[in-house]
Design an enzyme around this catalytic site. Structure first.
Site, PDB file in Angstrom:
ATOM      1  N   LYS A  28       0.831  -1.212   0.000  1.00  0.00           N
ATOM      2  CA  LYS A  28       0.000   0.000   0.000  1.00  0.00           C
ATOM      3  C   LYS A  28       0.862   1.258   0.000  1.00  0.00           C
ATOM      4  O   LYS A  28       0.591   2.192  -0.751  1.00  0.00           O
ATOM      5  CB  LYS A  28      -0.921  -0.035   1.233  1.00  0.00           C
ATOM      6  N   ARG A  33       2.760   5.982  -3.248  1.00  0.00           N
ATOM      7  CA  ARG A  33       3.900   6.795  -3.678  1.00  0.00           C
ATOM      8  C   ARG A  33       4.145   6.686  -5.177  1.00  0.00           C
ATOM      9  O   ARG A  33       4.581   7.642  -5.823  1.00  0.00           O
ATOM     10  CB  ARG A  33       5.149   6.390  -2.878  1.00  0.00           C
ATOM     11  N   GLN A 176       4.609   9.329   7.395  1.00  0.00           N
ATOM     12  CA  GLN A 176       3.662  10.215   6.706  1.00  0.00           C
ATOM     13  C   GLN A 176       4.097  11.671   6.868  1.00  0.00           C
ATOM     14  O   GLN A 176       4.044  12.450   5.908  1.00  0.00           O
ATOM     15  CB  GLN A 176       2.253  10.000   7.250  1.00  0.00           C
ATOM     16  N   ASP A 326       2.109  -0.999  11.941  1.00  0.00           N
ATOM     17  CA  ASP A 326       0.771  -1.460  11.536  1.00  0.00           C
ATOM     18  C   ASP A 326       0.507  -2.899  11.953  1.00  0.00           C
ATOM     19  O   ASP A 326      -0.600  -3.414  11.734  1.00  0.00           O
ATOM     20  CB  ASP A 326       0.620  -1.337  10.012  1.00  0.00           C
ATOM     21  N   LYS A 353      -4.247   5.954  14.736  1.00  0.00           N
ATOM     22  CA  LYS A 353      -4.362   5.262  13.441  1.00  0.00           C
ATOM     23  C   LYS A 353      -5.828   5.293  12.982  1.00  0.00           C
ATOM     24  O   LYS A 353      -6.590   6.118  13.458  1.00  0.00           O
ATOM     25  CB  LYS A 353      -3.828   3.830  13.561  1.00  0.00           C
ATOM     26  N   ARG A 357      -6.010   1.984  18.124  1.00  0.00           N
ATOM     27  CA  ARG A 357      -5.801   0.532  18.005  1.00  0.00           C
ATOM     28  C   ARG A 357      -5.452  -0.139  19.332  1.00  0.00           C
ATOM     29  O   ARG A 357      -5.682  -1.335  19.492  1.00  0.00           O
ATOM     30  CB  ARG A 357      -4.715   0.240  16.956  1.00  0.00           C
ATOM     31  N   ARG A 401      -7.377  -3.242   9.785  1.00  0.00           N
ATOM     32  CA  ARG A 401      -6.443  -4.163  10.460  1.00  0.00           C
ATOM     33  C   ARG A 401      -7.060  -4.761  11.738  1.00  0.00           C
ATOM     34  O   ARG A 401      -6.715  -5.871  12.128  1.00  0.00           O
ATOM     35  CB  ARG A 401      -5.117  -3.466  10.756  1.00  0.00           C
TER      36      ARG A 401
HETATM   37  C1  S3P Z   1       2.496   4.796   6.224  1.00  0.00           C
HETATM   38  C2  S3P Z   1       3.043   5.188   7.399  1.00  0.00           C
HETATM   39  C3  S3P Z   1       2.570   4.750   8.720  1.00  0.00           C
HETATM   40  C4  S3P Z   1       1.585   3.598   8.634  1.00  0.00           C
HETATM   41  C5  S3P Z   1       0.626   3.756   7.500  1.00  0.00           C
HETATM   42  C6  S3P Z   1       1.366   3.857   6.180  1.00  0.00           C
HETATM   43  C7  S3P Z   1       3.081   5.295   4.961  1.00  0.00           C
HETATM   44  O1  S3P Z   1       1.966   5.832   9.382  1.00  0.00           O
HETATM   45  O2  S3P Z   1       0.887   3.458   9.850  1.00  0.00           O
HETATM   46  O3  S3P Z   1      -0.258   2.636   7.437  1.00  0.00           O
HETATM   47  O4  S3P Z   1       2.805   4.721   3.891  1.00  0.00           O
HETATM   48  O5  S3P Z   1       3.839   6.258   5.027  1.00  0.00           O
HETATM   49  P1  S3P Z   1       2.880   6.863  10.215  1.00  0.00           P
HETATM   50  O6  S3P Z   1       3.999   7.199   9.368  1.00  0.00           O
HETATM   51  O7  S3P Z   1       2.049   8.043  10.555  1.00  0.00           O
HETATM   52  O8  S3P Z   1       3.285   6.080  11.439  1.00  0.00           O
END
Ligand code: S3P
Length: 445
Positions: A28, A33, A176, A326, A353, A357, A401
């Site tokens: 994902k 990206r 993120q 995750d 999240k 969770r 999840r």
């Molecule tokens: C992700 C970063 C994670 C993850 C999310 C996907 C990403 O979040 O929990 O499912 O693709 O950058 P955080 O970076 O906020 O921890």
């Protein structure tokens, strides 16, 4: 996805061992990206193995709304004709990112340094997640954001007219946040540096480098400093999306707890910033073989062979959390079947999240007869040495999840279990039910 969807109640029960080969869908994180970087590059990016989950499809739609030409050639093959760095046009309607925190945060970053405005929304889960962690640093580039109280969606981002690079120390270990800033830095004048306290998934850095950006990561006293030179020309690429370790986690963990199981999962992404769950499972005594370790499309991958195992509870090192962030929901299910306590600390990010969770797993596990201890940033699961009662209904709070974790629990518990709503599973792992059923699981709904 912003509206209310009718819940899909689901159930699972123990029927026998899981056997066979599991072909896991595309990752994902890499899928989001690929679309975003394809849209920001010049030329035609070809993507194969794109995850056909709703989260990713919402990002594809968003990239079209910002002016890229996204074409679906079927079976996970997509092409993206990009508009180049700084080439986004203003969307004529609200951007609905559905359930996807990654989608909305990365897209906000990518558009925030272009002289356009965009309004973002999402489903009830996404509308309750914090966005100030993204909008605060993006405002340093000169963007402005107008959201609800606490910065919740819906939110309008007014892109910076003349963005200058920033240096930012991320207060949270979050890929993120890092990615939003790096994508914003693409269209800012000068050198953008993001310092993260702990190393989080690095797909954005790997892919930016692959698209031709000048980006460098240096380990420093307080973490990692990632520096990107602004205003590069990104060149379209061919991308093969590796298979998602976070989705693989469900059949892997189910096979570990269902007696007599043996399954094979080819081509799983084992990027070290994503593989913390597998390290933890092996420490608990899991029988997992990693075969044919190799590099594919710039990402380490391997084929996994998994056999059901007697597991022992452990203390998971808190600094491992970003590499398995995750996977704590499914790890807590595995922990319920292990012998002894599993202690998971340093996991407060789980509270923001798709749902809280820690709370969702704690309440659901209690419903299934498992003793837990919970604190602001920890969860301790008391293992039942293979004997989990089950029989309850877990509340999933629009969280894919949580739904998949409890459905896996039901495959090995004494009594069948229910989840109140499985529709969010389609956001990340739309073939979960059929894949698990093909392995011999009984999942209905
Ligand atoms: C992700 C970063 C994670 C993850 C999310 C996907 C990403 O979040 O929990 O499912 O693709 O950058 P955080 O970076 O906020 O921890």
């Amino acid at each position: 996805m912003a509206g209310h969807l009718t819940p899909i109640p689901m159930a699972s029960q123990s029927v026998g061992p899981l056997k066979g080969t599991a072909i896991i869908p595309g990752d994902k994180s890499v899928s989001h990206r690929s679309l975003i970087l394809g849209a920001l590059s010049v030329g035609e990016t070809k993507i194969s193995g794109l995850l056909l989950g709703q989260d990713v499809l919402d990002t594809a739609k968003a990239m079209s709304a910002f002016g890229a030409k996204v074409t679906d050639h079927g079976e996970g093959n997509f092409s993206v004709n990009g508009v180049g760095v700084g080439g986004f046009s203003e969307p004529v309607d609200v951007i609905d990112c559905g359930n996807a925190g990654t989608g909305v945060r990365l897209i906000m970053g990518a558009m925030s340094t272009s002289p356009i405005n965009a309004t973002f929304t999402g489903d009830a889960s996404l509308r309750s997640r914090p966005m100030d962690r993204i909008t605060d640093p993006l405002e340093l580039f000169g963007a402005k954001s107008y959201g609800r109280t606490n910065g919740f969606l819906p939110l309008t981002m007014v892109g910076a007219r003349d963005a200058h690079a920033i240096r930012y120390i991320s207060p949270h270990p979050s890929a993120q946040i890092k990615s939003a800033i790096l994508l914003a830095g693409l269209n800012a004048l000068g050198e953008t540096t993001l310092i993260e306290p702990e190393k989080t998934r690095d797909h954005t850095e790997r892919m930016l480098s692959g698209f031709g950006a000048d980006i460098e990561t240096v380990e420093i006293k307080d973490g990692f400093a990632i520096t990107l030179q602004g205003r590069p020309e990104l060149t379209a690429q061919d991308i093969v999306v590796p298979r998602d370790p976070s989705s693989a986690a469900f059949p892997v963990c189910a096979a570990l707890i269902v007696e007599g199981s043996e399954i094979f999962l080819p081509n799983i992404c084992l990027n070290p910033t994503r593989s913390g769950l597998f390290t933890t499972l092996v420490e608990m005594g899991a029988d997992i073989e990693f075969e044919n370790n190799r590099l594919e499309g710039g990402e380490p991958v391997a084929d996994l062979r998994v056999k059901s195992s007697c597991l022992n509870g452990i203390e998971v090192p808190p600094n491992r959390a970003p590499s398995m962030i995750d996977e704590y929901p499914i790890l807590s299910v595995v922990a319920a079947f292990a012998k002894g306590k599993t202690i998971m600390r340093g996991i407060k990010e789980l509270r923001v999240k798709e749902c809280d969770r820690i709370d969702a797993m704690a309440r659901g596990l209690e419903t299934m007869g498992v003793t837990v201890e919970e604190g602001e940033d920890y969860l301790i699961v008391h293992g039942q040495n293979g004997e989990v009662e089950g029989g309850g209904t877990a509340e999933t709070h629009l969280d894919h999840r949580i739904a998949m974790s409890f459905l896996c629990l039901g495959l090995a518990s004494k009594k069948s279990i229910k989840v109140d709503d499985g529709h969010a599973i389609a956001t990340s792992f739309p073939i979960f039910k059929s894949l698990m059923t093909d392995l011999g699981a009984s999942i209905t709904g």
